[in-house]
Design a protein around this motif. Structure first.
Motif, PDB file in Angstrom:
ATOM      1  N   UNK A   1       1.051  -1.192  -0.079  1.00 55.42           N
ATOM      2  CA  UNK A   1      -0.316   0.119  -0.098  1.00 55.42           C
ATOM      3  C   UNK A   1       0.632   1.116  -0.206  1.00 55.42           C
ATOM      4  N   UNK A   2       1.765   1.541   0.136  1.00 55.80           N
ATOM      5  CA  UNK A   2       2.667   2.587   1.025  1.00 55.80           C
ATOM      6  C   UNK A   2       3.547   2.913  -0.610  1.00 55.80           C
ATOM      7  N   UNK A   3       3.863   1.532  -1.260  1.00 56.27           N
ATOM      8  CA  UNK A   3       4.440   1.737  -2.328  1.00 56.27           C
ATOM      9  C   UNK A   3       3.660   2.279  -3.154  1.00 56.27           C
ATOM     10  N   UNK A   4       2.971   1.557  -3.535  1.00 61.38           N
ATOM     11  CA  UNK A   4       1.215   2.179  -4.817  1.00 61.38           C
ATOM     12  C   UNK A   4       1.088   3.392  -4.137  1.00 61.38           C
ATOM     13  N   UNK A   5       1.130   4.025  -2.750  1.00 59.35           N
ATOM     14  CA  UNK A   5       0.088   5.653  -2.378  1.00 59.35           C
ATOM     15  C   UNK A   5       1.378   6.470  -3.042  1.00 59.35           C
ATOM     16  N   UNK A   6       2.837   5.925  -2.663  1.00 55.70           N
ATOM     17  CA  UNK A   6       3.822   6.653  -3.093  1.00 55.70           C
ATOM     18  C   UNK A   6       4.142   7.149  -4.629  1.00 55.70           C
TER      19      UNK A   6
END
Length: 276
Positions: free
Chosen positions: A126-131
């Motif tokens: 989720x962090x990677x997708x958001x970033x």
């Protein structure tokens, strides 16, 4: 992990006998695994379609909520589970092939560890997708839940009773085991996870690229399910992890919709990553 010969009429192979890894055996195992996954989907769709037709003919309106209930009961439970059991019968094997038992204290620890690992991977993804601003495709099951929050209360127990057991019995107990007869365990886990994640293409909404993003993320918790199964030889372990993982996401989605300001905008990534 329990294994049997590629000959459906032969006896189970002793644990100390290495699996056949000839190119022919590998291709056959992969073909059977993909066929089982495909048959599971086809049987599930046929069962749901037949039920919808019967209800419509009887004058019953099939709402999205009722359609979801039918999908869970017939496709996931009866369809996936039935195909797995039919294959075991064809092979002349019982449930000992998949390994089914009450989890020991050690196996409960694996359930807890697998649950935590699944969510750690989910958060990282989720962090990677958001970033990166990468768009993921929403799961249609979660979308129905967003429009009808009360159905999420049904999906929570269904995660333990139908989704986890049905999908794990077919994709870990049968597909992964069958691949493990011809491939090293790590390769069997990865390939079974890819097959399992790929079947979700049609349960996702949105553009093909967004669906592929979600599928790539779905592989992550599925790798945990497969690894915990390989370590314990008990299908109840990945079924419990899978059920708890889904139930937690459904619960968080329900709480968000009911009590958080902003409603559906607060939980989009998790809704898109449900391996249901």
């Amino acid at each position: 992990m329990p294994s049997v010969s590629s000959d459906p009429t032969s006896l189970d192979r002793p644990d100390d006998v290495a699996p056949s890894r000839s190119p022919r055996a590998v291709l056959r195992a992969v073909a059977v695994a993909i066929l089982l996954a495909t048959v599971g989907i086809v049987v599930g769709v046929a069962l749901v379609g037949g039920a919808v037709l019967a209800l419509t003919t009887a004058g019953v309106r099939v709402t999205p909520v009722l359609g979801l209930v039918l999908s869970l009961a017939l496709a996931t439970g009866v369809g996936f589970g039935g195909v797995a059991l039919a294959y075991l019968r064809y092979r002349g094997s019982g449930l000992d092939y998949v390994g089914l038992g009450v989890p020991s204290v050690r196996e409960v620890a694996y359930v807890v560890g697998g649950y935590v690992a699944s969510f750690a991977l989910l958060i990282a993804a989720s962090v990677v997708l958001t970033a990166t601003g990468t768009e993921a495709a929403p799961n249609t099951v979660a979308e129905v839940g967003m429009r009808n929050p009360e159905v999420l209360l049904l999906l929570i127990p269904a995660s333990f009773l139908l989704i986890g057991p049905g999908e794990e019995l077919l994709y870990r107990g049968v597909v992964q085991n069958r691949l493990g007869e011809a491939l090293p365990a790590p390769a069997a886990i990865v390939l079974a996870s890819l097959i399992f994640a790929s079947i979700h293409f049609f349960s996702l909404a949105g553009a093909p690229r967004a669906r592929l993003v979600s599928i790539s993320v779905l592989v992550l918790p599925t790798l945990v399910f497969g690894t915990m199964y390989e370590l314990t030889d008990n299908i109840a372990v990945p079924a419990l992890i899978h059920g708890a993982y889904n139930a937690t996401l459904f619960s968080l989605l329900y709480l968000t919709l009911r009590f958080a300001s902003g409603g559906t905008n607060q939980f989009p990534e998790a809704a898109a990553l449900l391996p249901a």
